[in-house]
Design a protein around this motif. Structure first.
Motif, PDB file in Angstrom:
ATOM      1  N   MET A  38      76.188  12.646  44.984  1.00  0.00           N
ATOM      2  CA  MET A  38      75.086  12.087  45.253  1.00  0.00           C
ATOM      3  C   MET A  38      73.883  12.693  44.388  1.00  0.00           C
ATOM      4  SD  MET A  38      74.016  11.452  48.877  1.00  0.00           S
ATOM      5  CE  MET A  38      72.858  12.015  49.595  1.00  0.00           C
ATOM      6  N   ASN A  39      74.046  13.523  43.823  1.00  0.00           N
ATOM      7  CA  ASN A  39      73.180  14.253  43.019  1.00  0.00           C
ATOM      8  C   ASN A  39      72.988  13.212  41.805  1.00  0.00           C
ATOM      9  OD1 ASN A  39      71.383  15.994  42.509  1.00  0.00           O
ATOM     10  ND2 ASN A  39      72.684  17.795  42.191  1.00  0.00           N
ATOM     11  N   VAL A  40      74.130  12.731  41.447  1.00  0.00           N
ATOM     12  CA  VAL A  40      73.927  11.764  40.080  1.00  0.00           C
ATOM     13  C   VAL A  40      73.409  10.657  40.395  1.00  0.00           C
ATOM     14  CG1 VAL A  40      75.377  10.687  38.385  1.00  0.00           C
ATOM     15  CG2 VAL A  40      76.139  12.956  39.389  1.00  0.00           C
ATOM     16  N   THR A  41      73.566  10.136  41.535  1.00  0.00           N
ATOM     17  CA  THR A  41      72.942   8.784  41.866  1.00  0.00           C
ATOM     18  C   THR A  41      71.350   9.195  42.204  1.00  0.00           C
ATOM     19  OG1 THR A  41      74.960   8.289  43.123  1.00  0.00           O
ATOM     20  CG2 THR A  41      73.093   6.886  43.823  1.00  0.00           C
ATOM     21  N   VAL A  42      71.034  10.134  42.589  1.00  0.00           N
ATOM     22  CA  VAL A  42      69.728  10.268  42.962  1.00  0.00           C
ATOM     23  C   VAL A  42      68.804  10.486  41.706  1.00  0.00           C
ATOM     24  CG1 VAL A  42      67.771  11.873  43.959  1.00  0.00           C
ATOM     25  CG2 VAL A  42      69.819  11.145  45.280  1.00  0.00           C
ATOM     26  N   THR A  43      69.463  11.345  40.786  1.00  0.00           N
ATOM     27  CA  THR A  43      69.022  11.404  39.550  1.00  0.00           C
ATOM     28  C   THR A  43      68.924  10.194  38.607  1.00  0.00           C
ATOM     29  OG1 THR A  43      70.097  13.471  39.632  1.00  0.00           O
ATOM     30  CG2 THR A  43      69.434  13.043  37.338  1.00  0.00           C
ATOM     31  N   LEU A  44      69.801   9.364  38.875  1.00  0.00           N
ATOM     32  CA  LEU A  44      70.010   8.165  38.159  1.00  0.00           C
ATOM     33  C   LEU A  44      68.903   7.248  38.854  1.00  0.00           C
ATOM     34  CD1 LEU A  44      71.385   6.534  35.971  1.00  0.00           C
ATOM     35  CD2 LEU A  44      72.993   5.786  37.418  1.00  0.00           C
ATOM     36  N   ILE A  45      68.585   7.195  39.878  1.00  0.00           N
ATOM     37  CA  ILE A  45      67.846   6.262  40.566  1.00  0.00           C
ATOM     38  C   ILE A  45      66.534   7.115  40.122  1.00  0.00           C
ATOM     39  CG2 ILE A  45      66.520   5.466  42.681  1.00  0.00           C
ATOM     40  CD1 ILE A  45      69.516   5.288  44.020  1.00  0.00           C
ATOM     41  N   GLY A  46      66.175   8.086  40.002  1.00  0.00           N
ATOM     42  CA  GLY A  46      64.989   8.654  39.690  1.00  0.00           C
ATOM     43  C   GLY A  46      64.654   8.255  38.153  1.00  0.00           C
ATOM     44  N   GLN A  47      65.537   8.417  37.620  1.00  0.00           N
ATOM     45  CA  GLN A  47      65.343   8.292  36.097  1.00  0.00           C
ATOM     46  C   GLN A  47      65.029   6.726  35.825  1.00  0.00           C
ATOM     47  OE1 GLN A  47      68.892   9.481  33.933  1.00  0.00           O
ATOM     48  NE2 GLN A  47      68.309  11.512  33.679  1.00  0.00           N
ATOM     49  N   MET A  48      65.631   5.937  36.557  1.00  0.00           N
ATOM     50  CA  MET A  48      65.405   4.448  36.372  1.00  0.00           C
ATOM     51  C   MET A  48      63.826   4.009  36.979  1.00  0.00           C
ATOM     52  SD  MET A  48      69.087   2.648  37.665  1.00  0.00           S
ATOM     53  CE  MET A  48      68.478   1.414  38.054  1.00  0.00           C
ATOM     54  N   VAL A  49      63.560   4.663  38.041  1.00  0.00           N
ATOM     55  CA  VAL A  49      62.129   4.351  38.590  1.00  0.00           C
ATOM     56  C   VAL A  49      61.199   5.186  37.583  1.00  0.00           C
ATOM     57  CG1 VAL A  49      60.576   5.369  40.259  1.00  0.00           C
ATOM     58  CG2 VAL A  49      62.703   4.586  40.900  1.00  0.00           C
ATOM     59  N   ALA A  50      61.475   6.172  36.910  1.00  0.00           N
ATOM     60  CA  ALA A  50      60.495   6.865  35.950  1.00  0.00           C
ATOM     61  C   ALA A  50      60.603   6.019  34.601  1.00  0.00           C
ATOM     62  CB  ALA A  50      60.941   8.381  35.578  1.00  0.00           C
ATOM     63  N   PHE A  51      61.860   5.493  34.425  1.00  0.00           N
ATOM     64  CA  PHE A  51      61.745   4.599  33.147  1.00  0.00           C
ATOM     65  C   PHE A  51      61.068   3.278  33.453  1.00  0.00           C
ATOM     66  CE2 PHE A  51      63.878   1.118  30.400  1.00  0.00           C
ATOM     67  CZ  PHE A  51      63.667   1.703  29.259  1.00  0.00           C
ATOM     68  N   GLY A  52      60.942   2.801  34.877  1.00  0.00           N
ATOM     69  CA  GLY A  52      60.284   1.622  34.867  1.00  0.00           C
ATOM     70  C   GLY A  52      58.835   1.916  34.797  1.00  0.00           C
ATOM     71  N   ILE A  53      58.272   2.978  35.612  1.00  0.00           N
ATOM     72  CA  ILE A  53      57.135   3.500  35.420  1.00  0.00           C
ATOM     73  C   ILE A  53      56.481   3.566  33.892  1.00  0.00           C
ATOM     74  CG2 ILE A  53      55.468   5.125  35.807  1.00  0.00           C
ATOM     75  CD1 ILE A  53      56.972   5.752  38.529  1.00  0.00           C
ATOM     76  N   LEU A  54      57.340   4.065  33.111  1.00  0.00           N
ATOM     77  CA  LEU A  54      57.166   4.262  31.517  1.00  0.00           C
ATOM     78  C   LEU A  54      56.883   3.082  31.203  1.00  0.00           C
ATOM     79  CD1 LEU A  54      56.694   6.507  29.354  1.00  0.00           C
ATOM     80  CD2 LEU A  54      59.095   5.965  29.025  1.00  0.00           C
ATOM     81  N   VAL A  55      57.843   2.137  31.296  1.00  0.00           N
ATOM     82  CA  VAL A  55      57.691   0.542  30.723  1.00  0.00           C
ATOM     83  C   VAL A  55      56.435   0.017  30.929  1.00  0.00           C
ATOM     84  CG1 VAL A  55      58.806  -1.514  30.814  1.00  0.00           C
ATOM     85  CG2 VAL A  55      60.200   0.354  30.611  1.00  0.00           C
ATOM     86  N   TRP A  56      56.172   0.295  32.287  1.00  0.00           N
ATOM     87  CA  TRP A  56      55.059  -0.554  32.976  1.00  0.00           C
ATOM     88  C   TRP A  56      53.599   0.050  32.251  1.00  0.00           C
ATOM     89  CZ3 TRP A  56      50.918   1.794  35.904  1.00  0.00           C
ATOM     90  CH2 TRP A  56      50.022   0.921  36.231  1.00  0.00           C
ATOM     91  N   PHE A  57      53.885   1.500  32.196  1.00  0.00           N
ATOM     92  CA  PHE A  57      52.510   2.153  31.861  1.00  0.00           C
ATOM     93  C   PHE A  57      52.581   1.857  30.138  1.00  0.00           C
ATOM     94  CE2 PHE A  57      50.793   5.893  29.499  1.00  0.00           C
ATOM     95  CZ  PHE A  57      49.694   5.982  30.043  1.00  0.00           C
ATOM     96  N   VAL A  58      53.584   1.651  29.491  1.00  0.00           N
ATOM     97  CA  VAL A  58      53.346   1.381  28.001  1.00  0.00           C
ATOM     98  C   VAL A  58      53.017   0.126  28.022  1.00  0.00           C
ATOM     99  CG1 VAL A  58      54.959   1.056  25.993  1.00  0.00           C
ATOM    100  CG2 VAL A  58      55.217   3.417  27.131  1.00  0.00           C
ATOM    101  N   ASN A  59      53.627  -1.053  28.513  1.00  0.00           N
ATOM    102  CA  ASN A  59      52.930  -2.265  28.575  1.00  0.00           C
ATOM    103  C   ASN A  59      51.794  -2.446  29.003  1.00  0.00           C
ATOM    104  OD1 ASN A  59      55.324  -3.843  27.663  1.00  0.00           O
ATOM    105  ND2 ASN A  59      56.116  -4.047  29.590  1.00  0.00           N
TER     106      ASN A  59
END
Length: 156
Positions: A1-22
């Protein structure tokens, strides 16, 4: 589960980064690039217009120079023509003056000849009267002398 939370956290962080950059970086960067692209295009267009205007100015300058040369040649031709006319007028005036002087001189010569003839007639009459007086050995009176002179003048 640790991988899944990390993966979801990375996806959320990546989404925020994409939104911030855009939202904050990509839009202004794109606008800056478009403005720069537009300025470069405007600069190239201005350079092209300047080149075209320079070519037109050179063409107009050549045309103006050509027209000026033609006009100068025309003025020179007219001046030469006028100079020829002035020379001809001067020649004609000189010839007319020469003719006038010639006629005047001829008239003066004719007058002098007439005066000389009259003087000569008078002298001839005097000589004739003197000769006649000597021949007749007498002096004629004044009236007879005048009548004789008039008769001799009429005959001469």
């Amino acid at each position: 589960m640790n991988v899944t939370v990390t993966l979801i956290g990375q996806m959320v962080a990546f989404g925020i980064l994409v939104w911030f950059v855009n939202r904050f970086l990509w839009g202004p960067l794109t606008n800056l690039m478009e403005e720069r692209k537009k300025r470069v295009a405007d600069g190239l267009a201005a350079a092209e217009r300047g080149k075209h205007e320079r070519e037109l100015a050179e063409k107009r300058a050549k045309e103006t120079l050509h027209e000026a040369k033609e006009k100068a040649a025309e003025i020179i031709t007219q001046a030469q023509k006028r100079a020829g006319e002035i020379i001809e007028e001067a020649k004609e005036a000189a010839q007319a003056e020469g003719e006038r002087l010639k006629v005047s001189a001829n008239a003066e010569i004719q007058q002098e000849m007439n005066r000389a003839r009259e003087d000569l007639r008078g002298q001839v009459v005097s000589i004739a009267v003197a000769g006649a007086s000597k021949i007749l050995k007498r002096e004629l009176d004044e009236k007879a002398n005048e009548a004789l002179v008039k008769e001799l003048v009429a005959q001469i």
